[in-house]
Write a protein that holds these residues in place. Structure first.
Motif, PDB file in Angstrom:
ATOM      1  N   ILE A 136       0.783  -1.195  -0.039  1.00  0.00           N
ATOM      2  CA  ILE A 136       0.221   0.032   0.102  1.00  0.00           C
ATOM      3  C   ILE A 136       0.886   1.242   0.118  1.00  0.00           C
ATOM      4  O   ILE A 136       0.577   2.188  -0.809  1.00  0.00           O
ATOM      5  CB  ILE A 136      -1.060   0.048   1.329  1.00  0.00           C
ATOM      6  CG1 ILE A 136      -1.945  -1.155   1.013  1.00  0.00           C
ATOM      7  CG2 ILE A 136      -1.698   1.359   1.351  1.00  0.00           C
ATOM      8  CD1 ILE A 136      -3.099  -1.220   2.134  1.00  0.00           C
ATOM      9  N   LYS A 174      -7.084  -2.381  -2.489  1.00  0.00           N
ATOM     10  CA  LYS A 174      -7.274  -1.270  -1.431  1.00  0.00           C
ATOM     11  C   LYS A 174      -7.255   0.011  -1.745  1.00  0.00           C
ATOM     12  O   LYS A 174      -8.033   1.082  -1.630  1.00  0.00           O
ATOM     13  CB  LYS A 174      -6.635  -1.931  -0.247  1.00  0.00           C
ATOM     14  CG  LYS A 174      -7.124  -2.915   0.560  1.00  0.00           C
ATOM     15  CD  LYS A 174      -6.313  -3.435   1.973  1.00  0.00           C
ATOM     16  CE  LYS A 174      -6.803  -4.492   2.639  1.00  0.00           C
ATOM     17  NZ  LYS A 174      -6.190  -4.768   3.853  1.00  0.00           N
ATOM     18  N   VAL A 175      -6.176   0.244  -2.524  1.00  0.00           N
ATOM     19  CA  VAL A 175      -5.712   1.562  -2.945  1.00  0.00           C
ATOM     20  C   VAL A 175      -6.740   2.151  -3.857  1.00  0.00           C
ATOM     21  O   VAL A 175      -7.150   3.475  -3.821  1.00  0.00           O
ATOM     22  CB  VAL A 175      -4.451   1.822  -3.258  1.00  0.00           C
ATOM     23  CG1 VAL A 175      -4.026   2.868  -4.114  1.00  0.00           C
ATOM     24  CG2 VAL A 175      -3.274   1.455  -2.449  1.00  0.00           C
ATOM     25  N   ASP A 176      -7.136   1.241  -4.879  1.00  0.00           N
ATOM     26  CA  ASP A 176      -7.932   1.619  -5.714  1.00  0.00           C
ATOM     27  C   ASP A 176      -9.326   1.974  -5.256  1.00  0.00           C
ATOM     28  O   ASP A 176      -9.970   3.125  -5.293  1.00  0.00           O
ATOM     29  CB  ASP A 176      -8.338   0.678  -7.026  1.00  0.00           C
ATOM     30  CG  ASP A 176      -6.933   0.356  -7.902  1.00  0.00           C
ATOM     31  OD1 ASP A 176      -6.319   1.461  -7.770  1.00  0.00           O
ATOM     32  OD2 ASP A 176      -6.859  -0.484  -8.698  1.00  0.00           O
ATOM     33  N   ALA A 177      -9.950   1.319  -4.329  1.00  0.00           N
ATOM     34  CA  ALA A 177     -10.946   1.409  -3.442  1.00  0.00           C
ATOM     35  C   ALA A 177     -11.207   2.661  -2.749  1.00  0.00           C
ATOM     36  O   ALA A 177     -11.968   3.337  -2.744  1.00  0.00           O
ATOM     37  CB  ALA A 177     -11.255   0.269  -2.698  1.00  0.00           C
ATOM     38  N   GLN A 178      -9.818   3.054  -2.103  1.00  0.00           N
ATOM     39  CA  GLN A 178      -9.718   4.278  -1.483  1.00  0.00           C
ATOM     40  C   GLN A 178      -9.639   5.682  -2.405  1.00  0.00           C
ATOM     41  O   GLN A 178     -10.566   6.442  -2.270  1.00  0.00           O
ATOM     42  CB  GLN A 178      -8.504   4.507  -0.672  1.00  0.00           C
ATOM     43  CG  GLN A 178      -8.406   3.560   0.747  1.00  0.00           C
ATOM     44  CD  GLN A 178      -6.818   3.784   1.213  1.00  0.00           C
ATOM     45  OE1 GLN A 178      -5.698   4.006   0.693  1.00  0.00           O
ATOM     46  NE2 GLN A 178      -6.900   3.439   2.455  1.00  0.00           N
ATOM     47  N   GLU A 179      -9.193   5.636  -3.596  1.00  0.00           N
ATOM     48  CA  GLU A 179      -9.173   6.227  -4.644  1.00  0.00           C
ATOM     49  C   GLU A 179     -10.851   6.742  -5.093  1.00  0.00           C
ATOM     50  O   GLU A 179     -11.276   7.445  -5.324  1.00  0.00           O
ATOM     51  CB  GLU A 179      -8.338   6.173  -5.842  1.00  0.00           C
ATOM     52  CG  GLU A 179      -6.786   6.156  -5.467  1.00  0.00           C
ATOM     53  CD  GLU A 179      -5.812   5.874  -6.512  1.00  0.00           C
ATOM     54  OE1 GLU A 179      -6.395   5.313  -7.361  1.00  0.00           O
ATOM     55  OE2 GLU A 179      -4.942   5.932  -6.206  1.00  0.00           O
ATOM     56  N   ARG A 180     -11.452   5.644  -5.430  1.00  0.00           N
ATOM     57  CA  ARG A 180     -12.755   5.805  -5.659  1.00  0.00           C
ATOM     58  C   ARG A 180     -13.738   6.036  -4.600  1.00  0.00           C
ATOM     59  O   ARG A 180     -14.736   7.158  -5.045  1.00  0.00           O
ATOM     60  CB  ARG A 180     -13.370   4.246  -6.262  1.00  0.00           C
ATOM     61  CG  ARG A 180     -13.015   3.850  -7.543  1.00  0.00           C
ATOM     62  CD  ARG A 180     -13.661   2.590  -8.065  1.00  0.00           C
ATOM     63  NE  ARG A 180     -13.783   1.371  -7.042  1.00  0.00           N
ATOM     64  CZ  ARG A 180     -12.922   0.292  -6.852  1.00  0.00           C
ATOM     65  NH1 ARG A 180     -11.946   0.379  -7.711  1.00  0.00           N
ATOM     66  NH2 ARG A 180     -13.042  -0.374  -5.950  1.00  0.00           N
ATOM     67  N   ARG A 181     -13.626   5.831  -3.424  1.00  0.00           N
ATOM     68  CA  ARG A 181     -14.186   6.484  -2.493  1.00  0.00           C
ATOM     69  C   ARG A 181     -13.889   7.798  -2.288  1.00  0.00           C
ATOM     70  O   ARG A 181     -14.713   8.706  -1.857  1.00  0.00           O
ATOM     71  CB  ARG A 181     -13.912   5.648  -0.823  1.00  0.00           C
ATOM     72  CG  ARG A 181     -14.871   5.974   0.171  1.00  0.00           C
ATOM     73  CD  ARG A 181     -14.432   5.292   1.450  1.00  0.00           C
ATOM     74  NE  ARG A 181     -14.318   3.987   1.195  1.00  0.00           N
ATOM     75  CZ  ARG A 181     -12.939   3.280   1.480  1.00  0.00           C
ATOM     76  NH1 ARG A 181     -12.038   4.009   1.780  1.00  0.00           N
ATOM     77  NH2 ARG A 181     -12.828   2.019   1.185  1.00  0.00           N
ATOM     78  N   LYS A 182     -12.788   8.292  -2.383  1.00  0.00           N
ATOM     79  CA  LYS A 182     -12.302   9.821  -2.306  1.00  0.00           C
ATOM     80  C   LYS A 182     -13.147  10.376  -3.476  1.00  0.00           C
ATOM     81  O   LYS A 182     -13.571  11.723  -3.156  1.00  0.00           O
ATOM     82  CB  LYS A 182     -10.844  10.056  -2.201  1.00  0.00           C
ATOM     83  CG  LYS A 182     -10.414   9.635  -1.091  1.00  0.00           C
ATOM     84  CD  LYS A 182      -8.811   9.959  -1.240  1.00  0.00           C
ATOM     85  CE  LYS A 182      -8.102   9.574   0.106  1.00  0.00           C
ATOM     86  NZ  LYS A 182      -6.668   9.679  -0.003  1.00  0.00           N
TER      87      LYS A 182
END
Length: 102
Positions: free
Chosen positions: A57, A89-97
């Motif tokens: 990450i 996880k990183v892609d999910a965080q970016e989509r969430r942001k």
């Protein structure tokens, strides 16, 4: 009639007790603390040790290289799964942001 009131009072009391238990659970029984994260030394890690998800990450470009190597067969072992998990996880965080506008 009085018996139905008693049943309703008992059910409401149980409901309030269960809700209070769920709300106060972190204060009653706190979660266990994990071991502190050790800062890796500048010396490269031994190839037999698979790096963890937290490492990938923090180094997402390296994780993408490992996953690409796993797909073409040049990299094998436990790092394939952890690198792919880190990317997810990183892609999910970016989509969430992007979704929340943060």
């Amino acid at each position: 009639m009085p018996q139905s009131k008693t049943i309703i009072i008992v059910l409401v009391t149980l409901l309030v007790g269960f809700a209070g238990g769920f709300v106060l659970r972190p204060a009653i029984a706190p979660t266990q603390q994990t071991a502190p994260v050790v800062i890796p030394s500048p010396i490269a890690a031994a190839p037999s040790e698979a790096r963890g998800t937290q490492y990938f990450i923090a180094h997402i470009d390296e994780a993408r290289q490992v996953v690409a190597g796993c797909r073409d067969g040049s990299v094998r072992g436990g790092e394939c799964a952890t690198a792919e998990e880190a990317i997810i996880k990183v892609d999910a965080q970016e989509r969430r942001k992007r979704f929340l506008g943060n």
